[in-house]
Design an enzyme around this catalytic site. Structure first.
Site, PDB file in Angstrom:
ATOM      1  N   MET A 360       0.849  -1.187   0.000  1.00 22.43           N
ATOM      2  CA  MET A 360       0.000   0.000   0.000  1.00 22.43           C
ATOM      3  C   MET A 360       0.882   1.233   0.000  1.00 22.43           C
ATOM      4  O   MET A 360       1.645   1.469   0.940  1.00 22.43           O
ATOM      5  CB  MET A 360      -0.921   0.011   1.226  1.00 22.43           C
ATOM      6  CG  MET A 360      -1.948   1.113   1.222  1.00 22.43           C
ATOM      7  SD  MET A 360      -3.164   0.981  -0.129  1.00 22.43           S
ATOM      8  CE  MET A 360      -4.057  -0.489   0.360  1.00 22.43           C
ATOM      9  N   GLY A 361       0.826   1.997  -1.079  1.00 24.72           N
ATOM     10  CA  GLY A 361       1.594   3.226  -1.165  1.00 24.72           C
ATOM     11  C   GLY A 361       0.777   4.408  -0.690  1.00 24.72           C
ATOM     12  O   GLY A 361      -0.386   4.257  -0.278  1.00 24.72           O
ATOM     13  N   CYS A 362       1.333   5.597  -0.763  1.00 25.19           N
ATOM     14  CA  CYS A 362       0.628   6.782  -0.287  1.00 25.19           C
ATOM     15  C   CYS A 362      -0.560   7.135  -1.165  1.00 25.19           C
ATOM     16  O   CYS A 362      -1.456   7.865  -0.749  1.00 25.19           O
ATOM     17  CB  CYS A 362       1.583   7.962  -0.175  1.00 25.19           C
ATOM     18  SG  CYS A 362       2.299   8.474  -1.739  1.00 25.19           S
ATOM     19  N   THR A 363      -0.578   6.625  -2.403  1.00 24.31           N
ATOM     20  CA  THR A 363      -1.701   6.909  -3.299  1.00 24.31           C
ATOM     21  C   THR A 363      -2.626   5.714  -3.476  1.00 24.31           C
ATOM     22  O   THR A 363      -3.544   5.751  -4.285  1.00 24.31           O
ATOM     23  CB  THR A 363      -1.179   7.338  -4.686  1.00 24.31           C
ATOM     24  OG1 THR A 363      -0.399   6.279  -5.244  1.00 24.31           O
ATOM     25  CG2 THR A 363      -0.357   8.604  -4.585  1.00 24.31           C
ATOM     26  N   GLY A 364      -2.373   4.629  -2.724  1.00 26.27           N
ATOM     27  CA  GLY A 364      -3.247   3.477  -2.834  1.00 26.27           C
ATOM     28  C   GLY A 364      -2.483   2.181  -3.026  1.00 26.27           C
ATOM     29  O   GLY A 364      -1.266   2.109  -2.812  1.00 26.27           O
TER      30      GLY A 364
END
Length: 388
Positions: A360-364
């Site tokens: 899970m990255g900062c944008t999804g």
């Protein structure tokens, strides 16, 4: 001069006088609200109706329910069931153009499009959708919700509404499907997120700022958003802002029925009645018929059939065991994959001998792979339909 001619001349002068006063030529739209069912009592609903009439002299506002003291027209009904029966009869006979009520069982395929005032910069935004069930399939429902939102925005005079998709489960699949419809000729304009990475998948910041004209999501999330937007200043005790949960929209549905919450205060009820009248003027049912015809021409139904086949295929593949490739350092990432597809995307890469992990990255959601294999992994995922 005959009495008939005199009457006709008198009517013309009255119409001209009304037009000068209201700025509107032609007969007034007729809108009613049901009085029974509010958590804040009949007086609260009646006050909202009377406020609406003062604010909207170009509309005729009425109420449906028990006898009350008011200058508004009253259609009598003794309980909530009778209210709905009366309002349906009045809509069917065209005596009313639209109604606002606090609860209504829409058929499957119909869902409501809310209208809120966002707190960031006070911009209005449509939330598609807020009650009802567009489809039993989540992804299909959200695709339909996008059309429902566009219909409502166009009926309100926005010729090319900008559409954003809230970053919830299924957002990326919905994005791919809508892009496929665009490629087939459906005239849809995406909004661009205010965040640095852009894209049409909207973040919480975009909700607060009202980045798109239409924000697409599932109805349960939309219902929650409506409650927050309308009552964040009151602690939830009463819904004090916005225009309510909006009109029921669906393929073939042509009754204009709008929903407000049982917790709605008089200002929201007044706004909802004005909203209903404006939608009637904008010919919501005609806009809906035309918009669904365009969506179908762009192969929307074929996309739904494909989603059903993919679901069936996924179910049949559940028992298939895929051997995990040898582990590697995974500092590269591929984004743009829906969270509901994340583990399937990882498995698809394993099948091609590419070691991958979900993350899970900062944008999804992201799929993590070795830096040197990002391009190959992207190619595999595009081919498998996980990326647009």
């Amino acid at each position: 001069m005959s009495e008939n001619v005199k009457a006709m001349i008198g009517k013309v002068f009255n119409d001209v006088a009304d037009a000068i006063e209201t700025g509107s030529f032609g007969s007034k739209v007729r809108v009613a609200v049901t009085l029974l069912g509010s958590e804040h009592g009949v007086e609260n609903v009646l006050k909202g109706a009377e406020m609406a009439q003062k604010r909207n002299p170009d509309k005729e506002i009425a109420v449906i329910g028990p006898e009350v003291e008011t200058d508004l027209k009253v259609y009598k009904a003794e309980d909530e069931d009778e209210q709905h029966k009366v309002m349906e009869e009045l809509l069917s006979s065209k005596e009313l153009d639209a109604v606002v009520t606090m609860h209504y069982n829409f058929p499957i395929g119909v869902s409501t499009v809310g209208r809120v005032i966002t707190p960031g910069i006070g911009k209005e935004m449509f939330i598609a959708t807020t009650t009802g069930t567009s489809s039993a399939s989540r992804i299909e429902a959200m695709i339909r919700n996008a059309v429902h939102g566009v219909v409502t925005a166009k009926a309100m005079g926005i010729e090319k509404p900008k559409v954003g998709i809230l970053n919830v489960d299924g957002a990326r699949q919905v994005e791919r499907a809508l892009n496929q419809m665009k490629e087939k000729g459906y005239d849809l304009e995406f909004a661009e997120s205010m965040r640095a990475d852009g894209g049409c998948v909207m973040r919480g910041n975009d909700l607060l700022a009202g980045t798109p004209d239409v924000m697409v999501m599932d109805s349960l999330t939309g219902n929650l958003m409506m409650k927050i937007f309308s009552s964040y200043t009151t602690g939830g005790s009463i819904e004090a802002m916005g225009y309510g949960y909006g009109p029921g929209v669906g393929d073939g549905f042509d009754n204009e029925i709008l929903i407000v919450s049982r917790a709605s205060g008089a200002p929201v009820i007044a706004n909802a009645l004005g909203f209903a009248g404006d939608l009637a003027k904008g010919k919501l049912a005609e806009v809906s018929k035309a918009e669904f015809a365009k969506a179908k021409k762009a192969k929307m139904e074929d996309i739904f059939d494909s989603l059903k086949k993919d679901s069936a295929k996924s179910s049949s593949d559940d028992d298939e065991e895929v051997e995990m490739p040898e582990k590697e350092i995974v500092t590269g990432s591929v984004s743009g994959i829906d969270i509901m597809d994340l583990e399937d995307a990882v498995t698809a890469l394993w099948k091609e001998g590419i070691y991958a992990e979900s993350g899970m990255g900062c944008t999804g959601p992201i799929v993590m792979v070795n830096e040197e294999k990002v391009d190959k992994a992207t190619e595999v995922l595009e081919k498998a339909g996980f990326l647009g």
